[in-house]
Design a protein around this motif. Structure first.
Motif, PDB file in Angstrom:
ATOM      1  N   SER A  78       0.827  -1.196   0.000  1.00 26.33           N
ATOM      2  CA  SER A  78       0.000   0.000   0.000  1.00 26.33           C
ATOM      3  C   SER A  78       0.863   1.249   0.000  1.00 26.33           C
ATOM      4  CB  SER A  78      -0.923   0.019   1.225  1.00 26.33           C
ATOM      5  OG  SER A  78      -1.666   1.221   1.265  1.00 26.33           O
ATOM      6  N   ALA A  79       0.410   2.266  -0.735  1.00 25.39           N
ATOM      7  CA  ALA A  79       1.076   3.563  -0.730  1.00 25.39           C
ATOM      8  C   ALA A  79       0.463   4.519   0.279  1.00 25.39           C
ATOM      9  CB  ALA A  79       1.008   4.176  -2.133  1.00 25.39           C
ATOM     10  N   GLU A  80      -0.638   4.135   0.903  1.00 25.87           N
ATOM     11  CA  GLU A  80      -1.317   5.012   1.848  1.00 25.87           C
ATOM     12  C   GLU A  80      -0.691   4.885   3.233  1.00 25.87           C
ATOM     13  OE1 GLU A  80      -5.438   4.070   1.727  1.00 25.87           O
ATOM     14  OE2 GLU A  80      -5.706   4.840  -0.304  1.00 25.87           O
ATOM     15  N   ALA A  81      -0.411   6.022   3.845  1.00 29.37           N
ATOM     16  CA  ALA A  81       0.228   6.028   5.156  1.00 29.37           C
ATOM     17  C   ALA A  81      -0.609   5.258   6.169  1.00 29.37           C
ATOM     18  CB  ALA A  81       0.427   7.468   5.623  1.00 29.37           C
ATOM     19  N   ASP A  82       0.085   4.538   7.024  1.00 28.72           N
ATOM     20  CA  ASP A  82      -0.566   3.704   8.036  1.00 28.72           C
ATOM     21  C   ASP A  82       0.141   3.959   9.367  1.00 28.72           C
ATOM     22  OD1 ASP A  82      -1.396   1.630   9.719  1.00 28.72           O
ATOM     23  OD2 ASP A  82      -1.534   0.186   8.091  1.00 28.72           O
ATOM     24  N   PRO A  83      -0.592   4.280  10.422  1.00 28.56           N
ATOM     25  CA  PRO A  83       0.065   4.537  11.713  1.00 28.56           C
ATOM     26  C   PRO A  83       0.726   3.301  12.306  1.00 28.56           C
ATOM     27  CG  PRO A  83      -2.320   4.492  11.962  1.00 28.56           C
ATOM     28  CD  PRO A  83      -2.047   4.471  10.498  1.00 28.56           C
ATOM     29  N   ALA A  84       0.318   2.113  11.883  1.00 30.86           N
ATOM     30  CA  ALA A  84       0.894   0.889  12.448  1.00 30.86           C
ATOM     31  C   ALA A  84       1.018  -0.192  11.392  1.00 30.86           C
ATOM     32  CB  ALA A  84       0.041   0.402  13.616  1.00 30.86           C
ATOM     33  N   PRO A  85       1.870   0.004  10.370  1.00 27.70           N
ATOM     34  CA  PRO A  85       2.026  -1.021   9.331  1.00 27.70           C
ATOM     35  C   PRO A  85       2.818  -2.206   9.857  1.00 27.70           C
ATOM     36  CG  PRO A  85       3.614   0.727   9.001  1.00 27.70           C
ATOM     37  CD  PRO A  85       2.751   1.161  10.151  1.00 27.70           C
ATOM     38  N   ASP A  86       2.674  -3.341   9.182  1.00 29.06           N
ATOM     39  CA  ASP A  86       3.485  -4.505   9.535  1.00 29.06           C
ATOM     40  C   ASP A  86       4.916  -4.341   9.035  1.00 29.06           C
ATOM     41  OD1 ASP A  86       1.324  -6.255  10.685  1.00 29.06           O
ATOM     42  OD2 ASP A  86       0.508  -5.930   8.664  1.00 29.06           O
ATOM     43  N   ALA A  87       5.084  -3.556   7.984  1.00 30.23           N
ATOM     44  CA  ALA A  87       6.413  -3.242   7.462  1.00 30.23           C
ATOM     45  C   ALA A  87       6.317  -1.938   6.677  1.00 30.23           C
ATOM     46  CB  ALA A  87       6.936  -4.362   6.574  1.00 30.23           C
ATOM     47  N   SER A  88       7.443  -1.258   6.540  1.00 22.72           N
ATOM     48  CA  SER A  88       7.515  -0.021   5.760  1.00 22.72           C
ATOM     49  C   SER A  88       8.835   0.004   5.003  1.00 22.72           C
ATOM     50  CB  SER A  88       7.447   1.212   6.670  1.00 22.72           C
ATOM     51  OG  SER A  88       6.308   1.198   7.480  1.00 22.72           O
ATOM     52  N   VAL A  89       8.808   0.618   3.826  1.00 23.06           N
ATOM     53  CA  VAL A  89      10.031   0.823   3.046  1.00 23.06           C
ATOM     54  C   VAL A  89      10.092   2.292   2.660  1.00 23.06           C
ATOM     55  CG1 VAL A  89      11.340   0.232   0.984  1.00 23.06           C
ATOM     56  CG2 VAL A  89       9.951  -1.523   2.110  1.00 23.06           C
TER      57      VAL A  89
END
Length: 325
Positions: free
Chosen positions: A126-137
């Motif tokens: 997903s490109a939408e910001a998430d306050p608590a993603p499982d992972a981020s790049v």
């Protein structure tokens, strides 16, 4: 741009592709000026290589020397481990296995290998910001617009990959310290971009030992060739060359901006290794340059953005200027 499916067959858009360009506009590879990548066109001078760099399995002492040189060059804290790998892309392909399958936040537009890798491993991208993603790049600075991230903008949970493939042009902006403060953080470094030796296939992952250990197992023994160990060690030790190169790249980036702006483009971002321009019609400008056998980069998500790497010697600059005049 929200959630996307990235299967193993998802197209991976890159610079390069001179053979395809030559197939359409003619000429051989030697006839083309390739400005489609962000690779330093004036590479680090190749050091002499010992014969056994080619004939023996990569030596553990040579790998330790490379890691020590990397630690000194990037000022990596002792509490972090460093894993050399056969190009940053080799690490990118394996990073999804370090987290628990779920949703990965990858702000767009950016380098598309990360989304392709996580998608192929079954993650929801997903490109939408998430306050608590499982992972981020986060690509830092970003490719293609050069965006720089700050520590207060980083997600606080989940696996965090910070891709610093182009950060050697601005070492003061590195986020390596985040890996000592935030669990689950990995920093990627690319050797091929700043040092201009992409064919050496050398990259690095910097992270806590508990993250490096499974990645080291996945990459396997003797992953980095003997010649790459020698070349990388010499280059990372050569701080004088690095400082002079940063100054030259800054000058050349300014020169390229002035040249493209005179041709009607508007500078919208980039780094000293590549520049991003807004044009009335990116494909038309790419075709115009390609007709003169100068290859540039356009993007499937924009009909206005054109990205150029830097010309190398003065003949290349004059060739580009003549076509744009």
């Amino acid at each position: 741009m929200s959630e996307q499916n990235y299967g193993s067959a998802h197209p991976r858009d890159h610079g390069g592709g001179i053979d395809s360009a030559a197939g359409r506009w003619g000429g051989t590879r030697a006839d083309w000026l390739d400005l489609s990548t962000g690779i330093n066109p004036q590479p680090y001078p190749m050091p002499p290589l010992p014969a056994d760099a080619w004939t023996a399995l990569p030596d553990s002492r040579a790998e330790r020397a490379l890691v020590e040189a990397a630690r000194a060059f990037w000022e990596v804290p002792e509490g972090l481990d460093i894993l050399p790998c056969p190009g940053a892309s080799a690490a990118i392909a394996r990073l999804p296995a370090l987290g628990t399958l779920g949703r990965v936040w990858i702000p767009q537009p950016t380098y598309n290998e990360h989304a392709a890798s996580f998608g192929a491993a079954g993650w929801s991208v997903s490109a939408e910001a998430d306050p608590a993603p499982d992972a981020s790049v986060l690509v830092h600075p970003n490719n293609p617009d050069g965006r720089l991230w700050t520590g207060d903008a980083l997600p606080s949970s989940g696996l965090l990959v910070i891709d610093e493939s182009f950060c050697d042009v601005c070492p003061e902006r590195t986020l390596i310290s985040v890996a000592t403060e935030r669990p689950g953080t990995l920093i990627l470094k690319s050797f091929g971009k700043f040092w201009g030796l992409a064919g050496v296939r050398l990259g690095f992952v910097i992270a806590a030992p508990d993250l490096i250990a499974p990645l080291r197992d996945m990459i396997g023994p003797w992953a980095v060739s003997g010649p790459a160990l020698t070349i990388g060690t010499e280059a990372l030790r050569d701080v004088t060359w690095a400082e002079a190169t940063r100054a030259r790249l800054e000058r050349d980036a300014t020169r390229l901006d002035a040249l493209l702006e005179r041709a009607g483009a508007r500078t919208v971002g980039g780094t000293p290794l590549f520049r991003l321009y807004d044009t009335a019609d990116a494909r038309a400008m790419q075709d115009r340059l390609a007709a003169a056998r100068i290859w540039t980069r356009i993007f499937p998500y924009s009909d206005r953005w054109l990205r150029l790497g830097l010309p190398g010697g003065e003949p290349d600059w004059q060739r580009l200027e003549a076509v744009l005049a």
